[in-house]
Motif scaffolding. Structure first.
Motif, PDB file in Angstrom:
ATOM      1  N   GLY A 167      -1.778   1.520   0.776  1.00  0.00           N
ATOM      2  CA  GLY A 167      -3.218   1.293   0.799  1.00  0.00           C
ATOM      3  C   GLY A 167      -3.999   2.533   1.177  1.00  0.00           C
ATOM      4  O   GLY A 167      -5.119   2.440   1.700  1.00  0.00           O
ATOM      5  N   PRO A 196      -9.667   4.037  -8.740  1.00  0.00           N
ATOM      6  CA  PRO A 196      -8.281   4.500  -8.694  1.00  0.00           C
ATOM      7  C   PRO A 196      -7.714   4.899 -10.048  1.00  0.00           C
ATOM      8  O   PRO A 196      -6.958   5.862 -10.129  1.00  0.00           O
ATOM      9  N   GLN A 253      -1.745  -0.144  -6.281  1.00  0.00           N
ATOM     10  CA  GLN A 253      -2.955  -0.059  -5.457  1.00  0.00           C
ATOM     11  C   GLN A 253      -2.955  -1.191  -4.440  1.00  0.00           C
ATOM     12  O   GLN A 253      -3.403  -2.294  -4.702  1.00  0.00           O
ATOM     13  N   VAL A 278      -7.772   3.635   7.053  1.00  0.00           N
ATOM     14  CA  VAL A 278      -8.183   4.548   5.990  1.00  0.00           C
ATOM     15  C   VAL A 278      -9.390   5.376   6.398  1.00  0.00           C
ATOM     16  O   VAL A 278     -10.369   4.865   6.956  1.00  0.00           O
ATOM     17  N   TRP A 288      -5.244   6.609  -0.031  1.00  0.00           N
ATOM     18  CA  TRP A 288      -5.365   7.747  -0.939  1.00  0.00           C
ATOM     19  C   TRP A 288      -5.454   8.983  -0.040  1.00  0.00           C
ATOM     20  O   TRP A 288      -6.469   9.211   0.618  1.00  0.00           O
ATOM     21  N   ARG A 296      -6.353  -1.958   1.066  1.00  0.00           N
ATOM     22  CA  ARG A 296      -6.735  -0.774   1.829  1.00  0.00           C
ATOM     23  C   ARG A 296      -6.240  -0.862   3.270  1.00  0.00           C
ATOM     24  O   ARG A 296      -6.439  -1.851   3.961  1.00  0.00           O
ATOM     25  N   GLY A 313      -2.519   5.372  -3.416  1.00  0.00           N
ATOM     26  CA  GLY A 313      -2.550   3.930  -3.301  1.00  0.00           C
ATOM     27  C   GLY A 313      -1.387   3.376  -2.507  1.00  0.00           C
ATOM     28  O   GLY A 313      -1.425   2.217  -2.071  1.00  0.00           O
ATOM     29  N   HIS A 330     -10.363   5.428  -3.686  1.00  0.00           N
ATOM     30  CA  HIS A 330     -10.140   3.979  -3.690  1.00  0.00           C
ATOM     31  C   HIS A 330     -11.114   3.273  -4.634  1.00  0.00           C
ATOM     32  O   HIS A 330     -10.792   2.232  -5.195  1.00  0.00           O
ATOM     33  N   ASP A 331     -12.303   3.845  -4.811  1.00  0.00           N
ATOM     34  CA  ASP A 331     -13.350   3.178  -5.579  1.00  0.00           C
ATOM     35  C   ASP A 331     -13.138   3.296  -7.085  1.00  0.00           C
ATOM     36  O   ASP A 331     -13.730   2.533  -7.851  1.00  0.00           O
ATOM     37  N   TRP A 351     -12.239   9.270   1.859  1.00  0.00           N
ATOM     38  CA  TRP A 351     -11.493   9.195   0.616  1.00  0.00           C
ATOM     39  C   TRP A 351     -12.129   8.165  -0.306  1.00  0.00           C
ATOM     40  O   TRP A 351     -12.015   6.970  -0.096  1.00  0.00           O
TER      41      TRP A 351
END
Length: 470
Positions: free
Chosen positions: A282, A232, A215, A222, A284, A218, A279, A229-230, A226
């Motif tokens: 950085g 993963p 991961q 991005v 998703w 970011r 990830g 990320h919060d 998405w």
């Protein structure tokens, strides 16, 4: 009965959805459980450098069927509208698909799974069997499907249901005189991932370290949509579970072919519509996981395996640079079927690799072969060493030396030391698209943002909706 002749084989085309090239055990990932894809690779050829033609689903799917690049077939983003109802659009109307040529040659063609190229109700492109998702995806339970021309809500796990339908198709045509061409298009491992997959498979990954999916910080581009990320870890558990559930179902199909004695007379082609980042970099997502749209290898490379025991070399890893636009000329060459539009298409056959023939012209030219990719106004040219990405009309542009920077960390475009390489690659990129793009469907002037295509290409400036905007 279905073909028992290895020289006139059945075709099983298996397409996953949003599967990264790293998401198979046989590709070197020790954390993901894919025993059936691994055994398929052991029985055939795994391709390490196979690229989609656009890092998003609908354009790349259209290319696999037609051999045309997005700027020839006009599908430049995932199909957001035009799938159902009075406003359904046939996005590939008038464009020849290889499945139509197979049907003309006596193949019985069936589609089980995801279509996502508009007009989901009516069978198209030579398919006489048609069990498809109404749209492009969604929850794995209670999926909206089309069966016998009628919308139905399916209460089961959709990966199982697509496989059930494929097995029924194979069984029902086992005694037919003609060979079959079955397209099995899973929605896996596309999101959603949390609370959408069988618990016994999800539990396989509860203690996984997920070292294969670091991961990273970011990425500055991005896409805010998405949210994975919060959370993963839970999303990784679901993503890996979706792949493994699909792998189990692929095993069911391979087992059925073995029981029926069809393995040696069936060519199996497995690939994905686009790559995916969990990830990586950085990000998703795939090409539209960022804006500007990205062309990282993890987005544009796809896992690819082709097998036919006894006809195709077993346990081989091919490293040639190949693309989705090469599939149509390859399968037609392999089957020795004439394509009346061959000269209009950019792809080249790699059937010689499948036949295990001695290295010829393709091997001699390998160092000079490049692949091309596009996503609206973003275009890529990639060779063995150099990769150049040009964003029309203003940039930003990227240049990577993959020999020393295979993970694409160091953008050399503005470093002032590679002007000659940039000029050469940009010229080759422009020349190739001038040769093959249809000016009426050219994506370089379309306002593609990664949020979906709403109508036919070329209409957005004529008072009709074309693409969703950021």
């Amino acid at each position: 009965m279905a073909s028992r002749d290895p020289n006139h084989p059945n075709i099983l085309f298996i397409l996953s959805d949003d599967q990264g090239p790293w998401a198979m055990g046989c590709a070197g990932n020790p954390e993901i459980h894919t025993p059936n894809l691994d055994r398929l690779a052991a029985s055939g050829i795994r391709f390490e450098n196979f690229f989609c033609t656009s890092p998003v689903c609908s354009p790349s799917r259209a290319t696999l069927l037609t051999g045309r690049i997005p700027s020839q077939h006009g599908v430049h983003d995932w199909i957001r509208e035009g799938n159902m109802g009075d406003e359904a659009v046939d996005y590939l109307a008038g464009q020849l698909a290889y499945t139509e040529l197979l049907a003309q040659e006596g193949y019985i063609c069936g589609l089980s799974g995801k279509w996502h190229l508009g007009d989901s109700i009516n069978p198209q492109k030579g398919f006489s069997h048609w069990y498809v998702h109404e749209r492009g995806g969604g929850p794995y339970y209670n999926a909206p499907m089309i069966r016998n021309g009628t919308p139905v809500q399916e209460p089961g796990y959709v990966t199982d249901l697509m496989t059930d339908d494929a097995l029924h198709f194979i069984g029902s045509h086992n005694e037919d005189a003609q060979p079959f061409c079955l397209h099995l298009h899973y929605t896996a491992p596309h999101s959603p991932w949390i609370d959408n997959h069988p618990s016994e498979i999800v539990d396989l990954y509860r203690d996984c370290a997920f070292e294969s999916c670091p991961q990273e910080e970011r990425h500055e581009w991005v896409n805010a949509l998405w949210e994975a990320h919060d959370n993963p870890r839970e999303n990784l558990i679901g993503y890996f579970a979706a792949v493994t559930a699909m792998d189990q179902n692929i095993g069911r199909v391979l087992d059925r072919l073995e029981v029926l004695g069809l393995m040696e007379s069936t060519l199996v082609f497995f690939t994905s519509d686009n790559g995916f980042n969990c990830g990586h970099h950085g990000i998703w997502g795939k090409g539209n996981g960022t804006f500007p749209l990205n062309m990282f290898d993890s987005s544009v490379k796809v896992p690819t395996i082709i097998a036919q025991p006894g006809a195709i070399p077993q346990g081989k890893v091919a490293r040639e640079l190949l693309s989705g636009y090469d599939w149509m000329p390859t399968i037609l060459d392999y089957l020795r079927i004439e394509n009346p539009h061959a000269e209009q298409l950019p792809g080249r056959s790699f059937a010689s690799i499948l036949r295990g023939e001695e290295p010829g012209e393709m091997a001699e030219q390998a160092e000079h072969v490049v692949v091309y990719d596009e996503y609206g106004p973003v275009r890529m040219i990639r060779g063995q060493r150099w990769k150049y990405i040009h964003r029309y009309p203003y940039g930003p542009h990227e240049l990577y030396d993959l020999d020393v920077d295979p993970n694409e960390r160091n953008n050399l475009f503005d470093r002032g030391r590679h002007e000659e390489i940039i000029i050469q690659m940009k010229a080759a990129l422009d020349e190739w698209f001038v040769q093959y793009a249809d000016p009426a469907l050219d994506g370089v002037r379309e306002p593609v943002t990664g949020k979906g295509q709403l109508n036919l290409a070329g209409t957005s400036g004529q008072g009709r909706r074309g693409f969703a905007h950021s």
